[in-house]
Design an enzyme around this catalytic site. Structure first.
Site, short mmCIF file in Angstrom:
data_model
loop_
_atom_site.label_atom_id
_atom_site.label_comp_id
_atom_site.label_asym_id
_atom_site.label_seq_id
_atom_site.Cartn_x
_atom_site.Cartn_y
_atom_site.Cartn_z
CE LYS A 1 -42.78 76.09 -99.50
NZ LYS A 1 -44.20 76.42 -99.91
CD GLU A 37 -48.24 69.50 -99.26
OE1 GLU A 37 -49.08 69.22 -98.46
OE2 GLU A 37 -48.10 71.04 -99.54
CB SER A 77 -39.15 82.52 -100.54
OG SER A 77 -38.55 82.06 -101.63
C1 LIG Z 1 -37.67 78.75 -100.54
C2 LIG Z 1 -38.89 78.70 -101.22
N1 LIG Z 1 -39.59 79.44 -102.10
C3 LIG Z 1 -40.63 79.75 -102.64
C4 LIG Z 1 -41.48 78.28 -102.70
C5 LIG Z 1 -42.85 78.23 -103.17
O1 LIG Z 1 -43.79 78.01 -102.57
P1 LIG Z 1 -44.81 79.27 -102.48
O2 LIG Z 1 -45.13 79.70 -103.66
O3 LIG Z 1 -45.97 78.52 -101.54
O4 LIG Z 1 -44.07 80.31 -101.59
C6 LIG Z 1 -40.91 77.08 -101.79
C7 LIG Z 1 -41.43 75.73 -101.94
O5 LIG Z 1 -40.89 74.73 -101.71
C8 LIG Z 1 -39.49 77.52 -101.45
O6 LIG Z 1 -38.97 76.29 -100.97
#
Ligand SMILES: Cc1ncc(COP(=O)(O)O)c(C=O)c1O
Lengths: 265, 438
Positions: free
Chosen positions: B101, B123, B389
């Site tokens: 993020k 948000e 992620s």
């Molecule tokens: C670690 C992590 N992966 C994925 C996401 C999902 O968001 P996005 O689909 O925008 O990557 C989030 C959202 O809070 C997250 O914290």
């Protein structure tokens, strides 16, 4: 008797002939429930609304303040639907001649289907559409079929709107143009005697031959009085919804008082 | 890392009259009050992103503060557990604040400064984007307000503390379902009133144009780095790239570098929660085209066009919409979208922890859980790139209550022991007082 955009135009012409601003009242259909909202809307129409803005509730009304959000939540909880809202509009139309503007957000309308929406709203006796999250760039999908059936399309001009955008909004509008009085959501506090607001309305008047209707934050007869000389119509929304929560009689009283403020004396 | 891709006509799409649409998806469905701000962003963004000074500053902060480039780790023991393959993990969990993020937040706050904005709003659902935004604001000394559904405030209390420590104001949102979608509504309402001096940092590839495009570009560092790293490591591109999808930013950031490489299959993984018959967040599987949060995309909704509440065990995937570019990649078949349930994600959390010593976020665990299906399809020789992620620290409470009764009972035992000790202590003290009294 005319219908559609002509009925809207006629209502403003009538008010102008009487040297007053038109009183436009917003209420959410099915708030607090179907029968209750019919009773309240009838009371408001009888007490002197010139134009009714009938809200079709949406689960995520991001442009509305707490009062109208809560009204939409109550309406959905009591079973509001697109079809139900149109049936309600038809009942209002059977009883009253005033123009009905259907107010909503894009999703429920798009989901209903643009052609079907145009056909069934026209059949129900609705005269125009006002879709807050559909700027002119995207409006054609709903506006096209609606215009083909003689319905008006109410564009919005905000305090932040640039001259280039204003031209775009005006080109897409028919019936009247909605001048948002403040930079914020519905129900926010408004200074109705603000000279900047009056100047903005004068600029808009100079740019369009459509009736100019000002709204957001208008609550009291004295607000209406302060705006009546600067616009062709004044919208009252959150304050009507709040009065409606105290019952049809309280709502009728407020509408009558607001109507008293529309005279340009 | 190549941040700017002039050949990408979506990036340099010119005047604001041309709405950022991905096929039939995207657009700017916002109240007129916000349209000028959105147009200003749409003009300013490509200027900033093609300005070497802006891009250099963004890259320097990612390097010196966020800790980029993040490593590419080849999984050692995971392949044996998922049917084979060579699996490369892109380690976004090692970013400062623990997820991808922050890549987006640094870029957007930089842009906000360039536009002369003096206040930031955001948000958050799980709290990860809120923490990343609060961090970027602390870094730049900007006031920050984060809207968070009241439900999430209690579910993710630790991240609320983090945001407050970082100096952000957290405003709980009680309207609607009191979750992420309502937090976005509340942020939009704030923005409608504060647009003159405030920038809204949207946390995923969603919302009105130019956000889906801008957030993708700010996240493409993930894919650009991974592409170079894997070429360097094995001399060829992967057969597939896999990422979890909430709004879709970590997936779009990864995919962006591979979309032109037709040989690389793209897999997004969405949350099927309790199953498609129950509560879920499977927008691709169950969504219908709609207009929501400023964009035309796929949306979980009733037949009458009202939004449905999404559900996933991972708060970051708990969203009833999806970024418009994903809807487009889905419609054109360029990317495919798989579904993983709460239970499967929990199991995959444990699997990655035990095979690789990496505790993933529950969101990320959805991508890990999809690996057996991907490798079954591509064969045991396949090279698969997975985006990790985020890290799982934030989810330990959830994992503990769902996954590991043994840990729970350990904690309970300790708690009982503590109570017993306290009671014994109090009894001893009381008898001491009595003695003194007599
Ligand atoms: C670690 C992590 N992966 C994925 C996401 C999902 O968001 P996005 O689909 O925008 O990557 C989030 C959202 O809070 C997250 O914290």
């Amino acid at each position: 008797m005319s219908a559609g955009v002509d009925r809207v135009t006629a209502a403003f012409a009538r008010a102008r002939a009487e040297d007053r601003a038109a009183l436009v009242g917003y209420l959410t259909g099915f708030d607090p429930d179907r029968a209750g909202s019919r009773e309240r809307i009838f009371a408001a129409c009888e007490a002197g609304l010139d134009v009714l803005e009938l809200g079709v509730p949406f689960s995520d009304p991001a442009a509305d303040g707490p009062t109208i959000q809560a009204a939409m939540t109550r309406a959905l909880a009591s079973g509001a639907s697109m079809a139900g809202s149109l049936a309600l509009a038809a009942e209002i139309r059977q009883r009253f001649e005033l123009p009905i503007v259907l107010f909503s957000y894009a999703n429920p309308l798009v989901s209903f289907g643009p052609e079907r929406l145009a056909r069934e709203t026209a059949e129900a006796g609705v005269d125009a559409l006002l879709v807050v999250d559909m700027p002119p760039e995207h409006a054609e999908v709903l506006r096209g079929p609606a215009s083909a059936r003689g319905l008006g399309w109410i564009g919005l001009v905000a305090p932040t709107t640039t001259p280039a955008r204003r031209a775009r909004v005006l080109a897409a509008s028919s019936g009247f143009v909605y001048a948002v009085s403040l930079t914020g959501v519905t129900g926010a506090p408004l200074d109705a005697s603000d000279a900047g607001l009056h100047a903005g309305l004068a600029t808009l008047r100079g740019a369009s031959s459509l009736p100019i209707v000002v709204g957001f934050g208008v609550r009291k007869a004295e607000d209406v009085r302060a705006l009546a000389r600067h616009a062709d119509g004044v919208v009252v929304g959150s304050a009507l919804v709040e009065a409606g929560q105290r019952g049809p009689a309280a709502l009728g009283e407020l509408v009558a008082a607001l109507r008293g403020g529309t005279r340009r004396v | 890392m190549t941040a700017v891709h002039p050949e990408d006509d979506n990036l340099l799409r010119g005047p604001p009259e041309l709405l950022g649409e991905f096929g039939e998806f995207g657009g700017r469905y916002v109240a007129e009050t916000l349209m000028p701000a959105v147009e200003e962003l749409a003009r300013a963004w490509p200027q900033a992103w093609t300005d070497p000074a802006f891009v250099d500053e963004y890259r320097a902060i990612l390097r010196d503060y966020v800790g980029r480039p993040t490593p590419l780790t080849e999984a050692r023991r995971l392949p044996a557990a998922v049917g084979g393959g060579r699996i490369f993990l892109k380690r976004e969990d090692l970013n400062h604040t623990g997820a991808h993020k922050i890549n987006n937040c640094i870029g957007q706050v930089l842009l906000a400064r360039r536009l002369g904005k003096t206040r930031i709003i955001a948000e958050t659902g799980a709290g990860q984007h809120g923490v990343a935004t609060a961090t970027a604001c602390a870094y730049f000394g900007m006031p920050c307000t984060v809207y968070m559904g009241a439900e999430d405030v209690s579910r993710q209390a630790l991240n609320v503390v983090r945001m407050r420590l970082l100096g952000a104001e957290v405003r709980p949102v009680t309207s609607g379902s009191a979750t992420l979608k309502d937090a976005i509504n509340a942020a939009l309402r704030d923005w409608v009133a504060s647009v003159a001096d405030t920038h809204y940092v949207i946390g995923s590839v969603m919302g009105p144009d130019p956000y889906p495009l801008m957030v993708r570009e700010l996240q493409r560092v993930i894919g650009d780095e991974a592409r170079a790293q894997i070429l360097d490591r094995i001399g060829r591109l992967p057969d597939a790239a896999v990422a979890c999808v909430g709004g879709g930013s970590n997936a779009m950031g990864l995919f962006a570098a591979f979309v032109p490489d037709k040989a690389v299959q793209l897999f997004g993984v969405e949350a099927t929660g309790e199953g498609l018959q129950g509560r879920h967040a499977a927008t691709m599987a169950k969504g219908r085209i709609g207009v929501f949060h400023g964009m035309r995309s796929l949306v979980l909704q009733t037949d009458d066009g009202q939004l449905l509440e999404a559900h996933s065990i991972s708060a970051g995937l708990d969203y009833p919409g999806i970024g418009p570019e994903h809807a487009h990649l889905h419609a054109t078949g360029r990317a495919r979208y798989l579904g993983i349930s709460d239970r499967e994600a929990l199991a995959a959390t444990e699997l990655l922890a035990r095979t690789e010593g990496i505790i993933p976020a529950l969101e990320t665990a959805h991508a890990i859980a999809a690996l057996p299906a991907v490798i079954r399809e591509l064969g045991p020789e396949a090279v698969v790139l997975v985006n990790v992620s985020g890290r799982g620290d934030k989810d330990m409470h959830t994992v503990m209550t769902h996954l590991d009764p043994a840990t729970l009972s350990l904690i309970e035992e300790a708690e009982q022991g503590r109570k017993a000790a306290r009671a014994a202590h109090q009894a001893a003290a009381a008898s001491g007082e009595r003695k003194e009294g007599t």
